[in-house]
Design a protein around this motif. Structure first.
Motif, mmCIF file in Angstrom:
data_model
loop_
_atom_site.group_PDB
_atom_site.id
_atom_site.type_symbol
_atom_site.label_atom_id
_atom_site.label_comp_id
_atom_site.label_asym_id
_atom_site.label_seq_id
_atom_site.Cartn_x
_atom_site.Cartn_y
_atom_site.Cartn_z
ATOM 1 N N GLN A 1 -2.880 34.532 -16.838
ATOM 2 C CA GLN A 1 -4.049 35.169 -16.250
ATOM 3 C C GLN A 1 -4.624 34.351 -15.100
ATOM 4 O OE1 GLN A 1 -6.472 35.550 -19.811
ATOM 5 N NE2 GLN A 1 -5.875 37.705 -20.047
ATOM 6 N N GLY A 2 -3.925 33.244 -14.761
ATOM 7 C CA GLY A 2 -4.372 32.420 -13.649
ATOM 8 C C GLY A 2 -5.402 31.371 -14.013
ATOM 9 N N GLN A 3 -5.631 31.161 -15.309
ATOM 10 C CA GLN A 3 -6.650 30.199 -15.736
ATOM 11 C C GLN A 3 -6.092 28.773 -15.748
ATOM 12 O OE1 GLN A 3 -8.673 31.306 -19.380
ATOM 13 N NE2 GLN A 3 -8.331 33.491 -18.982
ATOM 14 N N ARG A 4 -6.989 27.822 -15.592
ATOM 15 C CA ARG A 4 -6.628 26.413 -15.662
ATOM 16 C C ARG A 4 -6.741 25.936 -17.106
ATOM 17 N NH1 ARG A 4 -10.315 24.317 -10.547
ATOM 18 N NH2 ARG A 4 -9.366 25.681 -8.972
ATOM 19 N N LEU A 5 -6.004 24.866 -17.406
ATOM 20 C CA LEU A 5 -6.003 24.311 -18.761
ATOM 21 C C LEU A 5 -6.319 22.821 -18.720
ATOM 22 C CD1 LEU A 5 -2.691 25.833 -20.197
ATOM 23 C CD2 LEU A 5 -5.000 26.756 -20.453
ATOM 24 N N ARG A 6 -7.147 22.372 -19.636
ATOM 25 C CA ARG A 6 -7.334 20.931 -19.807
ATOM 26 C C ARG A 6 -6.317 20.452 -20.837
ATOM 27 N NH1 ARG A 6 -10.798 17.004 -18.747
ATOM 28 N NH2 ARG A 6 -12.297 18.420 -17.779
ATOM 29 N N LEU A 7 -5.542 19.422 -20.492
ATOM 30 C CA LEU A 7 -4.477 18.937 -21.362
ATOM 31 C C LEU A 7 -4.754 17.515 -21.818
ATOM 32 C CD1 LEU A 7 -1.368 20.233 -19.353
ATOM 33 C CD2 LEU A 7 -2.555 21.368 -21.245
ATOM 34 N N GLU A 8 -4.128 17.135 -22.886
ATOM 35 C CA GLU A 8 -4.216 15.767 -23.410
ATOM 36 C C GLU A 8 -2.829 15.142 -23.384
ATOM 37 O OE1 GLU A 8 -7.033 14.372 -24.123
ATOM 38 O OE2 GLU A 8 -8.279 16.187 -23.977
ATOM 39 N N GLY A 9 -2.793 13.839 -23.228
ATOM 40 C CA GLY A 9 -1.528 13.119 -23.293
ATOM 41 C C GLY A 9 -0.613 13.360 -22.112
ATOM 42 N N ILE B 1 -6.434 18.397 -15.490
ATOM 43 C CA ILE B 1 -6.519 19.852 -15.507
ATOM 44 C C ILE B 1 -5.216 20.405 -14.939
ATOM 45 C CG2 ILE B 1 -7.725 21.891 -14.667
ATOM 46 C CD1 ILE B 1 -9.361 20.257 -16.616
ATOM 47 N N LEU B 2 -4.559 21.266 -15.698
ATOM 48 C CA LEU B 2 -3.343 21.928 -15.231
ATOM 49 C C LEU B 2 -3.726 23.162 -14.442
ATOM 50 C CD1 LEU B 2 -0.260 22.406 -15.162
ATOM 51 C CD2 LEU B 2 -0.487 23.558 -17.381
ATOM 52 N N ARG B 3 -3.362 23.152 -13.154
ATOM 53 C CA ARG B 3 -3.637 24.297 -12.282
ATOM 54 C C ARG B 3 -2.332 25.074 -12.092
ATOM 55 N NH1 ARG B 3 -8.267 22.995 -8.937
ATOM 56 N NH2 ARG B 3 -9.019 20.878 -9.404
#
Length: 322
Positions: free
Chosen positions: A267-275, A302-304
């Motif tokens: 959906q084009g959203q960004r994700l905050r990731l760990e590690g 942040i994964l774009r």
């Protein structure tokens, strides 16, 4: 006498097809001609190649079908390796054997040390003048088109990187060279400039591309081999020759997301990731290992999402509608 009615031509039906073919381009065909041959053989709706080889050249031409065309630009910029034969004593207008002769000169006696001295300035980061018969554009038109019309051309110079350039063997006035280089490097220009350093001129007599990163030990397929498979075993055998898109992204950092995260990415959203670590380009996979697309991880982790494959966005749309 009445004419025999003509049999109407059967319209070829193309299909959606995703994957990468490692084609062994034959001598005498342009890269686009070779591309069109395999595209029709596979009946692929969409296809593109990853960096032109001159008609004289043979060897690895990765052909991307369908969604794989989205990574063609990445492969175009990859490191490549060639074996070439340089013919000493003659320069041509195209810097290879397909061109018109320009100047014939005597080849002086010299040893391998003299050849090494001519090769040394052509290694590392260098400034290179492109051949006038090249696909580089000037004023929106390829240089080769201007050259064929007889126009005076000032070939552009650009920065390239030559990682390896060495003599493999010598047979009289022919030098066999190993070349490993970065994107945008013209082997024809290397041979031309080496010939000038030697004082006798030179042109490319043969050229073979051995590999393109990440396909450093490629299983290549010849056109004749593919044609025989199509006629003898059908499209399933042809399709078995294709590599998955993931194979072309083997050199990039890998990020794995779960199903919910994959849906949000679609959906084009960004994700905050760990590690994870910041990276300009990452290959995003789901938990089954399937490639979803490309993205960037910024300094805040942040994964774009960048270029996503259609199955990622279509799944997100389908899920939203449900």
């Amino acid at each position: 006498m009445s004419k025999k009615p003509r049999t109407p031509a059967v319209k070829r039906m193309f299909r959606k097809l995703d994957g990468i073919l490692l084609l062994d381009k034959p001598q005498g065909l342009s890269s686009n001609q070779a591309l069109q041959r395999v595209r029709h053989l596979f009946r692929a709706e969409k296809a593109g190649h990853t960096g032109s080889l001159d008609p004289l050249a043979t060897g690895l031409l990765p052909v991307c079908f369908g969604e794989a065309t989205k990574i063609a630009g990445l492969l175009l910029g990859s490191r490549k390796a060639y074996e070439t034969t340089a013919e000493l004593g003659l320069t041509t207008d195209s810097d290879d054997a397909d061109g018109a002769p320009l100047l014939q000169r005597d080849v002086p006696e010299f040893d391998d040390a003299r050849i090494e001295a001519a090769l040394a300035p052509l290694r590392g980061p260098i400034r290179q003048r492109a051949p006038i018969f090249s696909a580089l554009k000037q004023g929106g038109e390829p240089l080769y088109a201007k050259a064929r019309r007889g126009e005076t051309i000032e070939a552009p110079e650009r920065d390239v990187v030559v990682h390896d350039l060495r003599l493999l063997r010598r047979d009289r006035n022919r030098l066999c060279l190993q070349v490993e280089c970065g994107s945008g490097t013209y082997v024809r220009s290397l041979v031309r400039d080496m010939g000038e350093h030697l004082g006798c001129g030179a042109h490319v007599a043969t050229l073979r591309r051995q590999w393109v990163d990440p396909f450093t030990a490629p299983r290549m397929y010849r056109l004749e081999e593919l044609q025989a498979l199509a006629e003898g075993q059908g499209e399933a055998a042809l399709d078995a020759c294709l590599l998955p898109i993931e194979a072309g992204l083997a050199g990039f950092p890998r990020v794995v997301v779960d199903a919910a995260q994959a849906h949000r990415l679609g959906q084009g959203q960004r994700l905050r990731l760990e590690g994870v670590s910041p990276a300009e380009l990452v290959a995003i996979h789901d938990e089954t290992g399937r490639i979803l697309g490309l993205g960037e991880i910024d300094s805040d982790l942040i994964l774009r999402p960048g270029r996503l494959f259609t199955w990622t966005t279509e799944a997100a749309v389908g899920g939203r509608q449900a």
